[in-house]
Design a protein around this motif. Sequence first.
Motif, short mmCIF file in Angstrom:
data_model
loop_
_atom_site.label_atom_id
_atom_site.label_comp_id
_atom_site.label_asym_id
_atom_site.label_seq_id
_atom_site.Cartn_x
_atom_site.Cartn_y
_atom_site.Cartn_z
N LYS A 1 1.27 -1.11 -0.18
CA LYS A 1 0.16 0.02 0.14
C LYS A 1 0.87 1.16 -0.29
O LYS A 1 0.82 2.61 -0.88
CB LYS A 1 -1.24 0.05 1.49
N GLU A 2 1.84 1.81 1.16
CA GLU A 2 3.09 2.26 0.86
C GLU A 2 3.30 2.93 -0.63
O GLU A 2 3.69 3.37 -0.58
CB GLU A 2 4.10 2.76 1.76
N PHE B 1 2.01 1.91 -3.56
CA PHE B 1 1.10 2.94 -4.65
C PHE B 1 0.77 3.60 -4.51
O PHE B 1 0.65 5.04 -4.80
CB PHE B 1 0.83 1.53 -5.41
N GLU B 2 -0.12 3.70 -2.77
CA GLU B 2 -0.30 4.69 -2.43
C GLU B 2 0.24 6.36 -1.57
O GLU B 2 -0.42 7.32 -1.24
CB GLU B 2 -1.83 4.03 -0.96
N ASN C 1 1.19 12.04 -1.42
CA ASN C 1 2.18 11.40 -2.86
C ASN C 1 3.49 11.62 -3.19
O ASN C 1 3.90 11.66 -4.18
CB ASN C 1 2.00 13.63 -3.69
N GLY D 1 3.69 8.03 -3.40
CA GLY D 1 3.60 7.08 -4.20
C GLY D 1 3.62 6.64 -4.86
O GLY D 1 2.93 7.86 -6.11
N PHE E 1 0.84 6.35 -6.58
CA PHE E 1 -0.14 6.93 -7.66
C PHE E 1 -0.27 8.24 -7.48
O PHE E 1 -0.05 9.27 -8.32
CB PHE E 1 -1.90 6.39 -6.90
N GLY E 2 0.20 9.24 -6.45
CA GLY E 2 0.52 10.56 -6.64
C GLY E 2 1.70 10.64 -7.44
O GLY E 2 1.07 12.32 -7.52
N ASP F 1 -0.32 11.03 -10.91
CA ASP F 1 -1.36 11.92 -10.34
C ASP F 1 -0.82 13.79 -10.50
O ASP F 1 -1.43 14.63 -11.13
CB ASP F 1 -1.95 11.72 -9.57
N LYS G 1 -3.21 4.98 -15.62
CA LYS G 1 -2.66 4.85 -14.30
C LYS G 1 -4.40 4.16 -14.20
O LYS G 1 -3.92 3.60 -13.02
CB LYS G 1 -3.32 6.33 -14.52
N ARG H 1 -4.04 0.84 -11.64
CA ARG H 1 -4.50 0.55 -10.68
C ARG H 1 -5.62 -0.24 -9.83
O ARG H 1 -5.36 -1.04 -9.16
CB ARG H 1 -6.21 2.10 -10.00
N TYR I 1 -3.03 -3.27 -9.13
CA TYR I 1 -3.11 -2.93 -8.01
C TYR I 1 -3.91 -3.70 -6.77
O TYR I 1 -3.78 -4.41 -5.87
CB TYR I 1 -2.62 -1.94 -7.57
#
Length: 154
Positions: free
Chosen positions: A14-15, A17-18, A33, A35, A37-38, A41, A103, A107, A110
Amino acid sequence: MNHPLTTSVRQIVKETFEGPPSGGSMFTESRPNSGLFGTLDQLTANEASIAVNATTVAAHADHTRFYLWGTNAILKDGKQPKMDWGESWKINSVNEKQWNRIKEELRSEYVTLLEALDVTEWNKLLAIEISGSLAHSAYHLGAMRQMLKAIKDS
């Protein structure tokens, strides 16, 4: 009750990716932000298409998605799917629609991986595949974080 290995691996995945939880970080930057995804983005499609050392963030992101897809297929079917690694690096540029699709698909893979962690019994195949995906994803996160600095500084 969850197995301690499941709980700790889930937390690290989780760390990756998130980003880090609010209480601090195990290996990413402690700020929001940081990870995968952040990081992704923060980039537009044009920025994700800028070559840094002969590759793009878009290519790294799609390659990471491809690897997760392979891991998820192995965990589901118990065997390696046919994978063309060269294809996973062919993305040079993306438009906004393509960038959003990469993206979204990352996700989705993931989430599928997190669901695989809910198995009740760890075995050698699960341990190898999850550990490999975690290491691979963390490597590409680091590469993309460095690329982000170069892109935003230019």
